[in-house]
Motif scaffolding. Structure first.
Motif, PDB file in Angstrom:
ATOM      1  N   GLU A 230      -1.224  13.066  -2.338  1.00 43.39           N
ATOM      2  CA  GLU A 230      -0.511  12.941  -3.610  1.00 43.39           C
ATOM      3  C   GLU A 230      -0.100  14.331  -4.044  1.00 43.39           C
ATOM      4  O   GLU A 230      -0.899  15.278  -3.978  1.00 43.39           O
ATOM      5  N   PHE A 245       3.464  10.090  -3.436  1.00 50.42           N
ATOM      6  CA  PHE A 245       2.561  10.006  -2.288  1.00 50.42           C
ATOM      7  C   PHE A 245       3.398  10.187  -1.036  1.00 50.42           C
ATOM      8  O   PHE A 245       4.485   9.615  -0.910  1.00 50.42           O
ATOM      9  N   GLY A 332       3.366   2.775  -3.394  1.00 51.27           N
ATOM     10  CA  GLY A 332       3.038   4.151  -3.700  1.00 51.27           C
ATOM     11  C   GLY A 332       3.039   4.384  -5.195  1.00 51.27           C
ATOM     12  O   GLY A 332       2.436   3.627  -5.960  1.00 51.27           O
ATOM     13  N   THR A 333       3.741   5.425  -5.635  1.00 51.13           N
ATOM     14  CA  THR A 333       3.813   5.738  -7.058  1.00 51.13           C
ATOM     15  C   THR A 333       5.142   5.314  -7.665  1.00 51.13           C
ATOM     16  O   THR A 333       5.407   5.584  -8.842  1.00 51.13           O
ATOM     17  N   ASN A 418      -3.316   5.596   0.618  1.00 52.18           N
ATOM     18  CA  ASN A 418      -2.452   4.676  -0.121  1.00 52.18           C
ATOM     19  C   ASN A 418      -2.376   3.348   0.617  1.00 52.18           C
ATOM     20  O   ASN A 418      -2.480   3.297   1.847  1.00 52.18           O
TER      21      ASN A 418
END
Length: 600
Positions: A230, A245, A332-333, A418
């Protein structure tokens, strides 16, 4: 040649089997057991078709063979009977789903008996029976009490015409599979199950099952474990950071722009005033696309510049921030660093919008965005402006390790694992489903006591959704007298939950109820569970190779942690029976096909 007089012989033997309960199964510790399970069907009005019978015949042959070999065989059947088709039929005809479902079940049962299938009908289950869904509700309460069921506002596929949320698999070309109605993405308050808490176990425990290699790979890919880092990119001129990520932190020096999912919460923060109209229009257009559509590799890349920037932590470069629909909030983000020199998707986007491309790993074709795998290539052009840190010349594995350690030391990143797997959206704005055993008191959810289960589905003849387009609600919200209640714990005024559970709920654990279907005191007797589990052979369509199996395994592991089941996996061996093709190669649904239609 004399013809086989089936009209005379088969009814006689079928009557004999039923009269003498020939296929009744009892626990017998002195005999080896064999649990042979079908993926139970959704009882549609069309009745059985050849796809059903292909699988059911296979399990029947195996069950009869095992009996002849001395095994104590459990071969049950039941009905996955909640869901959208019965509710839509009720809207069109006014016939209550309970009535049409019961009629369909009677048809299925009669047809199965005429086929001579050797089921133990004393163990029959029906997911719409309050005696059954009492325990579905009970399992939900175990999840809720352990923090594995929570409420969140999340982006969903909303179908205004059907008045409910749809799964990605229930959408074709941006429209509902049932009815062909328009579907839009929008945020809604939903119940969510924290399946991600079990991601590592769901992946690791696959090693102990005997499943088709293709199904194993689909489960593995759906869970999608990735090891990487990250990384925090400071927002330019605004306090805060954008976290991404990446599995390839060694390519950080090659990032030339950033991309956010249109739903990302930082879009509003980063969008400059002069770009707001264009960004809003793009977000609105994205709302009409499913996640599957957005991920199509061959699609023309589209996107909009926000006018905002972030700072690359390794070289202090000011990177423009775009939004694009090929980035999903659910993975992910919800944001990526774009390295177009070594990613074909990023390269195509950069080419479409005239963004710079930079080589940071030798051995690839930068002009095509060629990916250079971990076994080839070395880092290049990867030194900080002040020259105090570099990964130049290092192979990928060493470069990743070094730059991750540097990011951690500088407080700008960290090693991370992740998962592609997202938490399970568990709400449906429907009538024909299991009610949640939840009341809301002062805006907070509160569990009903177990003694009040089952919370029965109330009677109504209005199956249409309620609420407005901005505040959609399920049909249960129409039942004011039912909705307004009293919290049994405090005696204070309360509101019942008006969403219902998805059809997946009842099919997550039915294999356990077959072991002890008439038990009013417990989900299953521990001794019976220890004797019969795990399922020795599970046969059904490949349509359920991912979600049904994943959800059932998740619930099973929760029950294992509670101490209610003795095995870490429910299904030891799995077989997909294949697909029946006609002369025109038109596909005939497999046994699971009716269950995997948009009834979930």
């Amino acid at each position: 040649m004399k013809r086989y007089p089936f009209a005379e012989v088969e009814p006689r033997w079928q009557a004999y089997w039923e009269q003498h309960a020939t296929f009744r199964t009892r626990e017998d510790p002195d005999r080896p057991k064999f649990y042979c399970l079908d993926m139970f069907p959704y009882p549609s009005g069309a009745g059985l078709h050849v796809g059903h019978l292909e699988g059911y015949t296979a399990t029947d042959i195996v069950s009869r063979f095992k009996r002849m070999r001395g095994f104590n065989v459990l071969h049950p059947m039941g009905w996955d009977a909640f869901g959208l088709p019965a509710e839509q039929y009720a809207v069109k005809t006014g016939i209550h789903p309970r009535i049409s479902t019961a009629e369909n079940i009677a048809t299925f049962r009669r047809q199965m008996k005429r086929m001579g299938l050797s089921y133990d009908w004393e163990r029959e289950v029906d997911t719409t029976d309050p005696a059954y869904y009492r325990w579905t509700q009970w399992i939900f309460l175990q999840l809720f009490e352990r923090g594995l069921a929570y409420v969140a506002e999340v982006p969903v596929n909303w179908c205004p015409a059907l008045g409910t949320v749809l799964a990605n698999e229930e959408i074709v070309d941006g429209r509902s599979e049932i009815g062909g109605f328009e579907v839009v993405r929008r945020p809604m308050r939903q119940w969510v199950l924290k399946i991600t808490a079990y991601a590592e176990r769901l992946l690791k425990d696959l090693e102990g099952v005997e499943w088709p290699a293709s199904t194993y790979e689909m489960q593995k890919n759906w869970i999608g474990r990735s090891v990487g880092a990250e990384v925090d990119f400071a927002l330019d001129r605004v306090k805060g950071a954008l976290r991404i990520f990446t599995t390839r932190p060694d390519t950080l020096f090659g990032a030339t722009y950033m991309v956010l999912a249109p739903e990302h919460p930082l879009v509003d923060v980063l969008t400059a005033p002069e770009y707001r109209a264009e960004v809003a229009a793009y977000r609105a257009s994205t709302a009409h696309k499913s996640d599957l559509q957005r991920q199509e590799a061959t699609r023309e890349k589209t996107g909009v510049f926000t006018g905002g920037h972030v700072i690359n932590p390794v070289n202090r470069e000011r990177l423009p921030v775009w939004i694009a629909d090929y980035v999903l909030m659910g993975y992910g983000t919800g944001a990526i660093m774009a390295v177009p020199g070594h990613d074909e998707r990023d390269w195509a986007f950069a080419r479409a919008f005239g963004l710079p491309v930079r080589e940071v790993v030798s051995g690839g074709d930068v002009e095509q965005g060629a990916y250079v795998d971990l076994e080839h290539g070395r880092a290049v052009n990867s030194t900080t402006p002040d020259g105090t840190f570099t990964i130049d010349g290092l192979p990928a594995h060493a470069a990743i390790e070094k730059i991750t350690a540097w990011l951690e030391a500088m407080g700008k990143g960290r090693k991370a694992i992740n998962y592609k797997l997202r938490d399970w959206l568990f709400s449906r704005q429907r009538y024909w489903g299991e009610p949640f055993p939840i009341v809301w008191v002062d805006g907070a959810p509160s569990a009903l006591p177990e003694q009040q289960l089952p919370l029965r589905l109330p009677e109504t003849d209005n199956f249409k959704p309620s609420g407005s387009g901005d505040d959609p609600k399920g049909p249960l919200a129409n039942l004011t007298m039912w909705v307004h209640t009293t919290d049994p714990k405090t005696g204070r005024p309360a509101l019942r939950e008006t969403n219902t559970m998805p059809q997946w709920a009842g099919s997550c654990w039915y294999y356990l109820r077959y072991l002890d279907p008439h038990n009013e005191r417990a989900l299953v007797d521990p001794a019976r569970e220890r004797y019969w589990m795990p399922v020795d052979l599970y046969i059904g369509g490949a349509e359920h190779a991912v979600l049904h199996l994943l959800y059932a395994r998740f619930w099973h592991k929760v029950l294992y942690d509670i101490g209610l089941v003795s095995t870490i996996e429910p299904f030891r061996k799995l077989v997909h029976q294949g697909t029946v093709l006609g002369g025109t190669t038109r596909r005939c649904p497999s046994p699971a096909a009716t269950s995997s239609t948009p009834t979930r």
